[in-house]
Design an enzyme around this catalytic site. Structure first.
Site, PDB file in Angstrom:
ATOM      1  N   LYS A 493      25.303  57.104  41.260  1.00  0.00           N
ATOM      2  CA  LYS A 493      25.523  56.902  39.832  1.00  0.00           C
ATOM      3  C   LYS A 493      26.953  56.410  39.608  1.00  0.00           C
ATOM      4  CE  LYS A 493      26.851  61.742  39.105  1.00  0.00           C
ATOM      5  NZ  LYS A 493      26.663  62.958  38.304  1.00  0.00           N
ATOM      6  N   TYR A 720      57.767  48.075  28.648  1.00  0.00           N
ATOM      7  CA  TYR A 720      57.579  48.394  27.240  1.00  0.00           C
ATOM      8  C   TYR A 720      58.326  49.672  26.844  1.00  0.00           C
ATOM      9  CZ  TYR A 720      53.881  44.892  26.668  1.00  0.00           C
ATOM     10  OH  TYR A 720      53.176  43.720  26.588  1.00  0.00           O
TER      11      TYR A 720
END
Length: 825
Positions: A493, A720
């Site tokens: 999965k 940033y």
């Protein structure tokens, strides 16, 4: 040489039953039912191991045309195989080794036997590169050095060969005696002695003694006398009293006395004294392992009588040995297997087996270059190649090279030929390839790297490498903890925990896992479209997907009466002639999904009386099997599961599987195996303890490259919000991976670090969407150099700890835009 089935029975001291036609001549030996081709001229050895039994596949092989079998017990329904020959022996592995040892005795040619802990395959391949101009050589394919690999290697010997090179590896005492009889080396070579398989020996001294048993009847041994245990065993044992030795050393007197080693950019000069003469070579490598491996080859060639001038001329052009096959996503929904570093019959056969393992596309194409310096005449060589390609079931061949072009008529499949790589590239168009698996197999001189670039789907420089060998290793580790009759359900999965979908499922199907489990139906549908035929359970079935699940033979987990009712309605809508398999989820304490104890009476009535449904399994989910502090709770869950499942199963007159264990549970609660266990994160190399982690192999390695390097002066800021500050002059590298690729922003500002040339480089400033910066001050790095985010070091667990999460999240967060590269060594 070919053997009749009567001869094989005599050689293996077996009892022959069935068809004894002496005209049926055997060319191929098989031990793996999945790799059989050309069954009419083959014999299958049904070998029994701790967790496998070749006898189980006799019926399947008979249907495919196999008619010759070596068994340790006749099939109970042997009469129905009325066209087959069965040779019954006491031990099929011993019989395989006997036959191969007999075959070896038919040849009186030099045989080089190589053993050691590390470097066996590299030295073997380099000796082949260095000696193939002078004689036709047979050698072990890839790393075929085990109890079954060696006999299959030696079986390749034929009257055209003038030299053989075989490697032998052991993992425990008592094994090498068998390999010595099969290889019967006339020249012995001992490579690096390291720590591989140390756990199975009392110490290094015993391991050396066992490995050197390969040379008990060998006239000559070449070795490095700096390995003192090797030197002491050879000079002190009566077994080697009459053995000639040729030694090399960096520390003491030896036949080849190594002197100065000078490393330059991309190459290394090695000086030595031999027969009182100063000699030297240059090799195109600078790492310590390559230097040692090259010296082994140098010493052996000198003893064989080669002039140093010729050795030096050839050894400077040594090529890296491709130790792995790479599987990548290609253009036009293709898959590309890249093995474009060498081309010979042995490695071609191995690569074609890997090609056949891929089920995502029914169409398979081989792009093959001329096979250089094989020692065979052209007609004989390409007749053999054409036969091999045909037996392996390839649909199309694209041949590149003048020799292949001349021999085009020998190929009966779809084909096209080009005199050179340049000619192919000039006529290349994207439309030539679509919805197929392509194997690139070329000698290095043909430059297939350019073809690979055209065929691969374009992606940015960040990649997630998936080691398929590690998947298999981890699968076998957990299988060793289970009873032989306990089935395995593998969890694929969430894109196989970030590792891929059909690529991982293909490996698991090939290695005969019993079940797969996916989270949602679309994952299962993708696997079905990719050729996965094994049973698949869907753990979170959604109403809108029920019809598709039935169409693609997917089995739902039913966890509530609502889901049961909706799926029953879908079953009635879809006309079918069989009942549909379903799995019941019980809530034993996780309190997420599942039927509770109070639901059981109604549940039993509704499932038992439903003619559309077949109850395949009943299962539950452990909440804390990896945490010792919750062991009593786990035991209570198991007790509750026994009570609930016993009640359900008592109402069904057919066998219903039960399973509750996950990866951690397999190891920590072995008494609760029931009929099946679910293997999840452990399959991908994550253990539930430090001790277990040491026994698993890393599967996933996230890598990128340096885009730019710059020096930032002290007090300047980086990134940033100016979060990164250079306290002193700092050298930073920008790498193209960011939070859009799955790199957590929690790794910003020194919380995370990446590996550059063996050193950890801290993350500087905030992680950006598509890139981030790392501090490489003091690390000798260049733009384009490789950077490892996680892998062997730093590990996935270490990376998870840095951001306060679990390895599951780190793996599944890796974005789909990061290209996956699958490789098998």
């Amino acid at each position: 040489m070919k053997y009749s089935i009567l001869e094989i029975a005599r050689i293996t001291s077996g009892v022959l039953r069935g068809n004894d036609d002496p005209g049926a001549l055997i060319r191929q030996l098989y031990i793996d039912s999945r790799k059989v081709s050309g069954p009419d001229s083959s014999v299958f050895f049904a070998i029994r191991g701790e967790r496998h039994d070749g006898h189980r596949f006799i019926g399947e092989l008979y249907e495919k045309g196999m008619r010759n079998f070596v068994v340790s017990a006749f099939p109970p329904d042997v009469e129905k195989y009325n066209q087959a020959s069965f040779i019954k022996v006491n031990d099929t592995l011993e019989a395989l080794q006997k036959l191969s040892a007999h075959h070896r005795k038919q040849f009186n040619i030099p045989v080089i036997g190589i053993t050691g802990s590390n470097g066996k395959t590299i030295v073997k391949e380099w000796l082949y590169q260095l000696l193939r101009e002078d004689q036709n050589i047979v050698r072990s394919p890839k790393s075929f050095n085990s109890q079954v690999g060696v006999p299959l290697s030696v079986w390749q010997m034929n009257e055209e060969h003038a030299l053989a090179i075989f490697e032998a590896g052991i993992s425990q005492p008592g094994e090498m005696e068998h390999l010595e009889k099969i290889i019967a080396p006339t020249i012995g070579l001992v490579t690096n002695l390291g720590q591989a398989h140390d756990e199975n020996f009392e110490g290094l001294k015993q391991k050396v003694k066992e490995k050197l048993k390969l040379f008990h009847h060998c006239p000559l041994i070449v070795y490095c006398r700096d390995y003192l245990h090797v030197h002491e065993e050879i000079t002190g044992s009566k077994a080697f009293r009459n053995t000639e030795v040729f030694t090399w050393s960096r520390k003491t007197r030896a036949n080849l006395q190594i002197g100065k080693i000078t490393r330059n950019v991309g190459e290394c000069e090695i000086q030595a004294v031999y027969n009182n003469d100063f000699i030297k070579i240059r090799i195109p490598f600078t790492d310590e392992a390559s230097i040692e491996n090259a010296i082994h080859c140098w010493a052996l060639m000198l003893h064989m009588g080669y002039k140093n001038e010729l050795v030096a001329e050839r050894i400077q052009y040594l090529s890296p040995v491709a130790m792995r096959l790479e599987l990548k996503e290609g253009i036009n929904n293709c898959s590309v297997i890249n093995d474009s570093y060498n081309s010979d019959l042995g490695s071609l056969s191995v690569a074609l087996d890997f090609l056949n393992q891929q089920k995502q596309h029914p169409r398979k194409t081989l792009i093959l270059s001329d096979i250089l310096q094989s020692g065979k005449n052209e007609e004989s060589l390409y007749t053999e190649v054409a036969d091999l390609v045909n037996r392996k079931g390839t649909q199309r061949i694209i041949g590149i090279g003048e020799a292949l072009s001349r021999q085009a008529s020998r190929f009966s499949i779809e084909k096209s030929f080009y005199p050179s790589t340049a000619s192919f590239l000039a006529q290349f168009s994207n439309g030539m390839f679509r919805d197929e698996t392509i194997l690139l197999k070329g000698a290095r001189a043909f430059g297939f790297e350019e073809i690979s670039k055209l065929l691969q789907q374009k992606a940015h420089e960040t990649v997630l490498e998936i080691n398929l060998n590690s998947i298999v290793h981890n699968l076998n580790y957990f299988r060793s903890k289970l009873r032989p009759d306990t089935k395995v359900m593998a969890m694929v999965k969430a894109f196989s925990y970030g590792s891929g979908s059909f690529e991982i499922a293909n490996v698991l199907q090939f290695h005969r896992v019993d079940y797969l489990a996916v989270a949602y139906a679309d994952e299962g549908i993708e696997l079905r479209k990719a050729g996965i035929t094994m049973p698949i359970m869907v753990m979170n079935p959604e109403e809108q997907s029920y019809d598709s699940m039935i169409q693609y033979n997917l089995e739902p987990e039913l966890f509530s009466f609502r889901v049961l009712g909706l799926f029953d309605e879908a079953a009635k809508r879809n006309k079918h002639n069989k009942t549909l398999a379903v799995h019941l989820k019980l809530d034993t304490g996780m309190h997420r999904l599942g039927f509770e104890e109070k639901d059981l009476n109604e549940l039993i009535v509704r499932v038992k009386n439903n003619k559309n449904l077949h109850l395949r399994s009943v299962f539950s989910h452990l909440a804390a099997s990896d945490e010792q502090e919750h062991d009593e709770f786990t035991r209570e869950q198991i007790r509750k599961f026994v009570v609930m499942s016993d009640k359900i199963l008592s109402h069904f007159d057919y066998h219903v599987l039960r399973h509750i264990l996950n990866s951690a549970g397999i190891v920590r609660f072995p008494d609760a195996q029931f009929d099946m266990a679910r293997l999840g994160i452990g399959l991908y190399g994550i253990g539930c303890s430090d001790a277990e982690q040491a026994l698993l192999q890393n599967v996933s390695t996230l890598k990128t490259t340096i885009s730019q390097i710059k020096t930032v002066p002290a007090s300047e800021t980086i990134g940033y919000s100016r979060k990164g500050v250079a306290k002193t002059d700092m050298q930073i590298a920008t790498v193209p991976i960011g939070y859009a690729d799955g790199l957590s922003r929690k790794l910003s500002n020194g919380a995370g670090a990446m590996l550059v040339h063996g050193k950890l480089a801290p993350v500087v400033g905030n992680v950006c969407m598509d890139m981030c910066m790392i501090d490489i001050t003091g690390i000798a790095a260049s733009e384009g150099d490789e950077v490892t985010i996680f892998g062997d070091h730093p590990s996935i667990a270490e990376t998870a700890n840095r951001v306060g999460t679990i390895p599951y999240e780190v793996l599944t967060n890796v974005s789909r835009r990061v290209k996956r590269i699958y490789y098998q060594e």
